[in-house]
Design a protein around this motif. Structure first.
Motif, PDB file in Angstrom:
ATOM      1  N   LYS A 147       0.836  -1.199   0.000  1.00 46.63           N
ATOM      2  CA  LYS A 147       0.000   0.000   0.000  1.00 46.63           C
ATOM      3  C   LYS A 147       0.874   1.253   0.000  1.00 46.63           C
ATOM      4  O   LYS A 147       0.613   2.221  -0.734  1.00 46.63           O
ATOM      5  N   HIS A 151       2.864   1.431  -3.526  1.00 50.83           N
ATOM      6  CA  HIS A 151       1.994   1.888  -4.614  1.00 50.83           C
ATOM      7  C   HIS A 151       1.634   3.374  -4.463  1.00 50.83           C
ATOM      8  O   HIS A 151       1.537   4.105  -5.450  1.00 50.83           O
ATOM      9  N   SER A 152       1.434   3.831  -3.239  1.00 45.38           N
ATOM     10  CA  SER A 152       1.114   5.235  -2.991  1.00 45.38           C
ATOM     11  C   SER A 152       2.281   6.138  -3.381  1.00 45.38           C
ATOM     12  O   SER A 152       2.102   7.186  -4.015  1.00 45.38           O
ATOM     13  N   GLU A 158       4.756   5.435  -5.504  1.00 39.90           N
ATOM     14  CA  GLU A 158       4.968   5.387  -6.952  1.00 39.90           C
ATOM     15  C   GLU A 158       3.887   6.161  -7.705  1.00 39.90           C
ATOM     16  O   GLU A 158       4.173   6.799  -8.727  1.00 39.90           O
ATOM     17  N   LYS A 159       2.676   6.130  -7.210  1.00 38.47           N
ATOM     18  CA  LYS A 159       1.576   6.856  -7.862  1.00 38.47           C
ATOM     19  C   LYS A 159       1.832   8.357  -7.858  1.00 38.47           C
ATOM     20  O   LYS A 159       1.414   9.085  -8.771  1.00 38.47           O
ATOM     21  N   LYS A 160       2.553   8.824  -6.825  1.00 39.68           N
ATOM     22  CA  LYS A 160       2.849  10.250  -6.709  1.00 39.68           C
ATOM     23  C   LYS A 160       4.183  10.612  -7.355  1.00 39.68           C
ATOM     24  O   LYS A 160       4.683  11.726  -7.178  1.00 39.68           O
ATOM     25  N   ARG A 172      11.466  12.278  -4.650  1.00 38.56           N
ATOM     26  CA  ARG A 172      10.356  12.849  -5.413  1.00 38.56           C
ATOM     27  C   ARG A 172      10.641  14.317  -5.654  1.00 38.56           C
ATOM     28  O   ARG A 172      10.927  15.058  -4.710  1.00 38.56           O
ATOM     29  N   ASN A 208      -6.464  -3.565   0.117  1.00 45.05           N
ATOM     30  CA  ASN A 208      -7.312  -2.421   0.488  1.00 45.05           C
ATOM     31  C   ASN A 208      -8.482  -2.810   1.399  1.00 45.05           C
ATOM     32  O   ASN A 208      -8.643  -2.235   2.480  1.00 45.05           O
TER      33      ASN A 208
END
Length: 442
Positions: free
Chosen positions: A138, A141-142, A144-146, A366, A424
């Protein structure tokens, strides 16, 4: 009515059984709990209308297959070596299978047959492995999504004793399968650190352990856990510089366990006669000379390179393995004898509380800014039966069983819980049981 068959009613099954029976009326379930110890099963199912306790020798194919044939879903909390028996039957009768155990090579060979049967086999759905995968993925993925680029991943987990119940020199009590405790780390470990693959042999695994700081707990020792590299592909982090999964213990435990390894007392396989064997003779079997002028403690201390008044010697004396009492267990391996000792000396008393600690450390960049996120979980047990270990192993399995039987999970094939459609809903419901991660950024 949907039928669930649970194989195994040991330490980790308590909260799972409670969850399944609590939901049975609402979900229209019937739960069959099968174990070799019928009284143990009955102690956990009580007089529930929705439960059937069964005594079974799981190696008896006829008895085992009858229970699987009648089930809509099977959960296995058996010792790892026995899962394959259940797995083959679940393929034959086209039944879903959930387990907390590691995905092993034998089951991987069955992957085409599992897919052809159109059923879900979900392995590593407990605490570690299980909750660690779900919470880590979780986060990953969070990030990488950003747009974050991960460079380092470290994950730690340990089943510990709560500070108020920590009353022995080992800083440890048994809250899960004692055999797994004896054999933990026996295959050594491999992980990646700063771009280099590092392999650690069992004999060095508990030597000079590094530590990690956990909020509200303090400093804990850790040792790398099995083959971390095997999860880099599963997590899609093949190219990062550091990837390690590790086990947490209080530092005192690691020092004592290192001594047991040096004495050869964790070895399995070769059996010896223990009927007239004193504990001290067993504990000092690798020591060539036993000078008459030295005490048992001094002989062992000299071999280990420590003081006879050291903490390590106090730990060995606490286990009762430096005295002249006879073992009298028949033909047993060193690991068998050690397991017997630990089950007696490090058992949880009724009022004792255990502690689950999990922590992830992820470094990423980031927008050219280096960042580190720490995510940690602390769960305390209620007593020696309703443990944090049973809660964190059992609840993910129970929640997943509910999702599968209510057709909210459409997955089939062989999986571990690294997909959003698994983690989730499971993590969301776990928060209702106060199993929730706390995150901080640096």
């Amino acid at each position: 009515m949907k039928n669930i068959t649970l194989f195994g009613a040991g330490k980790s099954a308590t909260i799972l059984i409670d969850y399944l029976l609590h939901n049975a009326a609402r979900q229209k379930w019937h739960v069959t709990v099968a174990d070799h110890d019928l009284q143990l099963v009955k102690s956990k199912t009580g007089k529930s209308y929705y439960a059937t306790p069964v005594a079974i020798d799981v190696k008896d194919a006829g008895s085992r297959q009858k229970l699987i044939r009648e089930a809509d879903l099977v959960i296995s909390l058996l010792p790892p070596a026995l899962h394959i028996l259940v797995a083959r039957d679940c393929i034959q009768f086209k039944k879903h299978l959930l387990t907390a155990s590691y995905l092993d090579a034998e089951v991987k060979k069955l992957e085409p047959e599992i897919a052809a049967a159109g059923v879900l086999f979900l392995y590593e759905m407990g605490l570690d492995p299980g909750l660690d995968h779900m919470s880590a993925m979780k986060l990953i993925h969070s990030i990488e999504k950003k747009g974050g680029q991960i460079s380092s991943f470290k994950s730690y987990c340990g089943g510990l004793i709560s500070p108020e119940s920590n009353d022995n020199p080992w800083s440890y009590k048994i809250s899960w399968n004692p055999r797994n405790i004896v054999m933990a780390g026996s295959s050594g470990a491999v992980y990646k650190e700063k771009g280099r693959i590092r392999e650690v042999q069992y004999e060095q695994l508990f030597d000079h352990n590094k530590t990690v700081q956990v909020p509200s707990i303090g400093k804990l020792a850790y040792y790398p856990n099995r083959d971390s590299l095997g999860y880099m592909e599963a997590y899609h982090l093949e190219n990062i510089n550091t990837f390690m999964r590790a086990t947490l213990r209080f530092p005192d435990f690691c020092e004592g366990w290192n001594a047991l390894i040096k004495l050869g007392l964790t070895r399995d396989g070769v059996k010896l006669s223990t009927d007239h064997l004193p504990y001290f003779q067993w504990a000092s079997q690798q020591i060539d000379a036993h000078p008459a002028h030295l005490s048992h403690e001094e002989i062992v201390a000299q071999y280990l390179g420590v003081s006879a008044k050291s903490k390590v010697i106090r730990q060995l004396k606490f286990l009762g393995i430096l005295n002249g009492d006879q073992i009298a267990l028949g033909e047993r391996s060193n690991a068998d004898v050690l397991q017997h000792v630990l089950e007696n000396k490090l058992k949880m008393e009724d009022h004792d509380k255990d502690l689950i600690v999990m922590q992830h450390e992820i470094e990423f960049e980031r927008r050219n800014l280096p960042t580190r996120i720490n995510s940690y979980l602390i769960v305390q047990g209620e007593d020696a039966v309703h443990t944090a270990m049973a809660k964190t192993v059992g609840l993910p399995l129970g929640i997943m069983a509910k999702l599968v039987l209510s057709d909210k999970i459409a997955l089939t094939g062989l999986h571990i819980p690294i997909l959003p459609e698994i983690y989730n809903p499971v993590l969301k419901e776990l928060e209702e049981f106060d199993i929730k991660f706390v995150e901080s950024f640096e």
